[in-house]
Motif scaffolding. Structure first.
Motif, PDB file in Angstrom:
ATOM      1  N   VAL A 116      64.210   3.686  55.293  1.00 15.76           N
ATOM      2  CA  VAL A 116      63.759   3.600  53.609  1.00 15.76           C
ATOM      3  C   VAL A 116      62.552   2.491  53.691  1.00 15.76           C
ATOM      4  N   VAL A 117      62.527   1.572  54.410  1.00 17.90           N
ATOM      5  CA  VAL A 117      61.647   0.578  54.312  1.00 17.90           C
ATOM      6  C   VAL A 117      60.333   0.856  55.406  1.00 17.90           C
ATOM      7  N   ASP A 118      60.719   1.921  56.237  1.00 13.16           N
ATOM      8  CA  ASP A 118      59.518   2.395  57.287  1.00 13.16           C
ATOM      9  C   ASP A 118      58.452   3.119  56.279  1.00 13.16           C
ATOM     10  N   LEU A 119      57.386   2.300  55.857  1.00 11.08           N
ATOM     11  CA  LEU A 119      56.444   3.129  55.049  1.00 11.08           C
ATOM     12  C   LEU A 119      55.565   4.191  56.113  1.00 11.08           C
ATOM     13  N   SER A 120      55.687   4.337  57.137  1.00  8.47           N
ATOM     14  CA  SER A 120      54.759   4.744  58.391  1.00  8.47           C
ATOM     15  C   SER A 120      55.274   6.346  58.119  1.00  8.47           C
ATOM     16  N   THR A 121      56.393   6.609  57.688  1.00 14.54           N
ATOM     17  CA  THR A 121      57.017   8.230  57.610  1.00 14.54           C
ATOM     18  C   THR A 121      57.399   8.378  56.279  1.00 14.54           C
ATOM     19  N   THR A 122      57.375   9.883  55.996  1.00 12.79           N
ATOM     20  CA  THR A 122      57.759   9.952  54.563  1.00 12.79           C
ATOM     21  C   THR A 122      58.746  11.110  54.605  1.00 12.79           C
ATOM     22  N   ALA A 123      59.401  11.690  55.781  1.00  9.62           N
ATOM     23  CA  ALA A 123      60.154  12.945  55.864  1.00  9.62           C
ATOM     24  C   ALA A 123      61.611  12.449  55.537  1.00  9.62           C
ATOM     25  N   LEU A 124      62.069  11.324  55.651  1.00 13.02           N
ATOM     26  CA  LEU A 124      63.649  11.093  55.625  1.00 13.02           C
ATOM     27  C   LEU A 124      63.842  10.030  54.678  1.00 13.02           C
ATOM     28  N   TRP A 125      62.955   9.222  54.122  1.00  9.94           N
ATOM     29  CA  TRP A 125      63.363   8.051  53.434  1.00  9.94           C
ATOM     30  C   TRP A 125      64.294   8.444  52.070  1.00  9.94           C
ATOM     31  N   ARG A 126      64.035   9.486  51.652  1.00  9.75           N
ATOM     32  CA  ARG A 126      64.865   9.861  50.377  1.00  9.75           C
ATOM     33  C   ARG A 126      66.370  10.359  50.599  1.00  9.75           C
ATOM     34  N   ALA A 127      66.356  10.969  51.938  1.00 10.06           N
ATOM     35  CA  ALA A 127      67.923  11.385  52.323  1.00 10.06           C
ATOM     36  C   ALA A 127      68.471   9.953  52.772  1.00 10.06           C
ATOM     37  N   ALA A 134      45.783   4.842  51.819  1.00 12.96           N
ATOM     38  CA  ALA A 134      45.220   6.003  52.322  1.00 12.96           C
ATOM     39  C   ALA A 134      44.996   7.115  51.252  1.00 12.96           C
ATOM     40  N   PRO A 135      44.194   7.985  51.166  1.00 14.65           N
ATOM     41  CA  PRO A 135      43.905   8.923  50.189  1.00 14.65           C
ATOM     42  C   PRO A 135      44.989   9.837  49.881  1.00 14.65           C
ATOM     43  N   ASP A 136      45.910  10.066  50.796  1.00 13.46           N
ATOM     44  CA  ASP A 136      46.968  10.568  50.422  1.00 13.46           C
ATOM     45  C   ASP A 136      48.351   9.840  50.162  1.00 13.46           C
ATOM     46  N   ARG A 137      48.078   8.607  49.866  1.00 14.87           N
ATOM     47  CA  ARG A 137      49.261   7.833  49.733  1.00 14.87           C
ATOM     48  C   ARG A 137      49.063   7.003  48.210  1.00 14.87           C
ATOM     49  N   ASP A 138      50.052   6.495  47.489  1.00 11.04           N
ATOM     50  CA  ASP A 138      49.652   5.949  46.284  1.00 11.04           C
ATOM     51  C   ASP A 138      50.905   4.915  46.071  1.00 11.04           C
ATOM     52  N   ARG A 139      50.814   3.649  46.444  1.00 10.65           N
ATOM     53  CA  ARG A 139      51.905   2.676  46.399  1.00 10.65           C
ATOM     54  C   ARG A 139      53.306   2.994  46.683  1.00 10.65           C
ATOM     55  N   PRO A 140      53.484   3.597  48.006  1.00 16.50           N
ATOM     56  CA  PRO A 140      54.927   4.218  48.416  1.00 16.50           C
ATOM     57  C   PRO A 140      56.066   3.285  48.176  1.00 16.50           C
ATOM     58  N   ALA A 141      55.659   1.990  48.489  1.00 13.49           N
ATOM     59  CA  ALA A 141      56.880   1.146  48.385  1.00 13.49           C
ATOM     60  C   ALA A 141      57.465   0.861  46.838  1.00 13.49           C
ATOM     61  N   ALA A 142      56.380   1.040  45.884  1.00  6.61           N
ATOM     62  CA  ALA A 142      56.659   0.818  44.512  1.00  6.61           C
ATOM     63  C   ALA A 142      57.289   2.186  44.135  1.00  6.61           C
ATOM     64  N   GLN A 143      57.030   3.195  44.508  1.00  6.52           N
ATOM     65  CA  GLN A 143      57.872   4.489  44.352  1.00  6.52           C
ATOM     66  C   GLN A 143      59.183   4.571  44.944  1.00  6.52           C
ATOM     67  N   ARG A 144      59.264   4.222  46.171  1.00  6.61           N
ATOM     68  CA  ARG A 144      60.584   3.964  46.544  1.00  6.61           C
ATOM     69  C   ARG A 144      61.466   3.074  45.894  1.00  6.61           C
ATOM     70  N   ILE A 145      61.120   1.992  45.417  1.00  3.47           N
ATOM     71  CA  ILE A 145      61.945   1.161  44.453  1.00  3.47           C
ATOM     72  C   ILE A 145      62.230   1.875  43.202  1.00  3.47           C
ATOM     73  N   SER A 146      61.287   2.515  42.709  1.00  2.00           N
ATOM     74  CA  SER A 146      61.633   3.217  41.296  1.00  2.00           C
ATOM     75  C   SER A 146      62.774   4.289  41.685  1.00  2.00           C
ATOM     76  N   HIS A 147      62.713   5.159  42.628  1.00  2.00           N
ATOM     77  CA  HIS A 147      63.462   5.992  43.158  1.00  2.00           C
ATOM     78  C   HIS A 147      64.923   5.720  43.328  1.00  2.00           C
ATOM     79  N   LEU A 148      65.006   4.379  44.136  1.00  2.00           N
ATOM     80  CA  LEU A 148      66.191   3.805  44.163  1.00  2.00           C
ATOM     81  C   LEU A 148      66.849   3.390  42.855  1.00  2.00           C
ATOM     82  N   ALA A 149      66.012   2.925  42.082  1.00  2.00           N
ATOM     83  CA  ALA A 149      66.605   2.372  40.591  1.00  2.00           C
ATOM     84  C   ALA A 149      67.073   3.488  40.116  1.00  2.00           C
ATOM     85  N   ASP A 150      66.146   4.656  39.804  1.00  2.00           N
ATOM     86  CA  ASP A 150      66.744   5.734  39.155  1.00  2.00           C
ATOM     87  C   ASP A 150      67.957   6.515  39.540  1.00  2.00           C
ATOM     88  N   ARG A 151      68.109   6.503  40.889  1.00  2.00           N
ATOM     89  CA  ARG A 151      69.341   6.905  41.566  1.00  2.00           C
ATOM     90  C   ARG A 151      70.550   6.014  41.354  1.00  2.00           C
TER      91      ARG A 151
END
Length: 532
Positions: free
Chosen positions: A324-335, A368-385
């Motif tokens: 979850v903390v590794d911001l260099s990848t996006t494939a597995l953090w949600r799972a 990065a052009p294809d990333r927008d505050r990924p850490a904040a998005q992950r925190i929001s996702h965890l809070a929602d779940r």
């Protein structure tokens, strides 16, 4: 006729007089053999009357002359005399070979032939060459029910590479129960060398279930074949779980992880209670290794399965934290996040979740052009779940969510998530005001105060509106800070609407409409107690 059948059934119901009465009924009219109650008594108790069943035409009220009727008895043949068994076998053979008989009658006759003591296998074998597939399959199934199933096991395995393997292999499965494991090795090894995948899979299961000598060596030898079918590798993994007391079985299971997602799925799909308790911790580590695989598809399988093993594999949480903390990848953090929350609900262990939230809160956001505050998005996702999981996971999870909310509140940029979590963790019993007061304390800006009110209204709209203490808590909030007063409006709106706006709630709305804060007045005036 239906009335007579019902009368016979009721008349034979008392056990004390059943034997004498069935003799009277059958003697008066042999066609009453078609009544199930009569047939059952002749089969189990009055076997002395069976000679009359097999030796004369069964004509009468229920069977017209010219109709040949052969009763289909079910079991209890060991109570019969040898001559009765032999005569019944002759009748069944004639019925099974009768061209005019229906397919159901022929199949039923063959199935019963196989169960006749002393005659079963020999009586059934002629029908293995029948032109009808249904009759052949009935004969194969009947072989396994003969009184010497050990003698037909190899014969059934001979059909493993034919179109009849679907029935023959499962018939052989029953026969294997009557054979010593040492005698199973040679015929099963020959089947494993065949070409039909389904038959080889069943043979693998028999090897493991009956723990034949050298079972693990046999599985390892088969695994070593480079062009082995994927389904067979899955079957080997499933079979190895029967043999976990042998060290070599663990080496075999470890080979499944790099073998691809389809094979690794066989490793991850086992639940903890399908594995003996002494082996669960080690097996949980294997599931964790699947979750750590480089292939994303394989890792997803492990991440989905690991929470069930978390009570035995506490070290696995570190892997989820890293995912979850590794911001260099996006494939597995949600799972990984979902697995982490599920494990938290099961174990009430907040350590890994706190580590994740703290790590994300202080992480440097990649640009990065294809990333927008990924850490904040992950925190929001965890809070929602987390918030969504509170209603279903009990008091311990609610308390854990509240603790996480307070920890997240230490990071000003994530006060909104902290407020959402704290509201979801409102106690379902006891005092409401202390928690609502803490939530208002987190809402130190107008936007946050408005957001807290929105969350509170949603929460109270789904609770018992007549809960004791709700009105008292709302009144205390109304006299506090503007953030508390906004919460009071939200509680009043949700509860008053559901209770039909009794006088105490109407009075509180009118008081809030006179509040000194303009936002409180605005929200209170938008609350309608009596729609036009």
């Amino acid at each position: 006729d239906a009335v007579v059948r019902r009368a016979i059934t009721l008349w034979l119901a008392p056990p004390a007089t059943r034997d004498d009465r069935v003799e009277f009924v059958f003697g008066r009219d042999p066609s009453t053999i078609t009544v199930p109650a009569v047939l059952a008594v002749l089969n189990r108790q009055r076997t002395d009357l069976l000679d009359g069943v097999f030796g004369k035409p069964l004509h009468g009220r229920f069977l017209k002359k010219g109709v040949r009727h052969i009763p289909l008895f079910d079991g209890h043949y060991y109570h019969w005399l040898p001559r009765q068994v032999t005569r019944y076998a002759d009748l069944l053979t004639d019925l099974a070979a009768l061209p005019k008989a229906t397919m159901g009658e022929r199949v039923g006759a063959v199935r019963r032939l196989g169960r006749l003591p002393g005659l079963g296998a020999d009586a059934v074998r002629p029908f293995l060459a029948d032109a009808e597939v249904a009759v052949v399959e009935a004969a194969l199934a009947a072989l396994s029910w003969s009184d010497r199933p050990d003698q037909v096991f190899t014969e059934l395995l001979g059909y493993a590479d034919t179109d009849r393997a679907r029935v023959a292999m499962y018939a052989a499965t029953r026969c294997a129960r009557f054979i010593s494991p040492a005698d199973l090795v040679a015929p099963l090894r020959a089947t494993l060398a065949g070409r039909k995948v389904s038959s080889r899979k069943e043979a693998l299961r028999l090897v493991a279930e009956h723990r034949v000598p050298g079972a693990v060596d046999l599985l390892t030898e088969l695994w070593a074949q480079p062009d082995l079918h994927r389904d067979l590798r899955r079957a080997i993994v499933s079979a190895a779980r029967w043999l976990l007391d042998q060290p070599a079985a663990w080496d075999l299971l470890a080979l499944a992880i790099p073998a691809g997602d389809a094979v690794a799925a066989a490793l991850a799909e086992a639940g903890p209670y399908t594995v003996a308790a002494p082996h669960r911790a080690r097996y949980g580590a294997l599931v964790r290794a699947v979750a750590a695989a480089d292939d994303p598809h394989t890792a997803l399988l492990g991440l989905a399965a690991w929470p069930a093993w978390s009570p035995w594999d506490r070290d696995g949480a570190d892997l989820l934290v890293a995912r979850v903390v590794d911001l260099s990848t996006t494939a597995l953090w949600r799972a990984a996040a979902h697995a982490l929350i599920t494990a938290t609900a099961a174990n009430a262990d907040l350590g890994p979740l706190r580590t994740v939230l703290n790590g994300l809160a202080v992480a440097r956001e990649p640009i990065a052009p294809d990333r927008d505050r990924p850490a904040a998005q992950r925190i929001s996702h965890l809070a929602d779940r987390l918030a969504a999981g509170v209603p279903a996971n009990g008091e311990s999870f609610r308390a854990a969510t509240e603790t996480v909310a307070l920890a997240l509140a230490d990071h000003p940029d994530h006060r909104a998530e902290a407020i959402a979590l704290a509201t979801a963790a409102l106690p379902r019993h006891g005092e409401l005001y202390p928690t609502l007061h803490r939530i208002a304390g987190l809402a130190d800006r107008p936007v946050l105060a408005w957001l807290a009110a929105q969350h509170a209204r949603t929460w109270f709209a789904n609770q018992d509106p007549y809960r004791p203490g709700t009105l008292a808590a709302a009144r205390r909030l109304a006299t506090g800070t503007p953030a508390e007063a906004l919460l009071a409006v939200a509680v009043t709106d949700a509860t008053g609407t559901r209770t039909g706006w009794p006088q105490p709630w109407r009075e509180l709305v009118h008081e809030l409409r006179q509040h000194t804060d303009p936002d409180v007045r605005h929200r209170a005036r938008r609350t309608t107690t009596a729609p036009e």
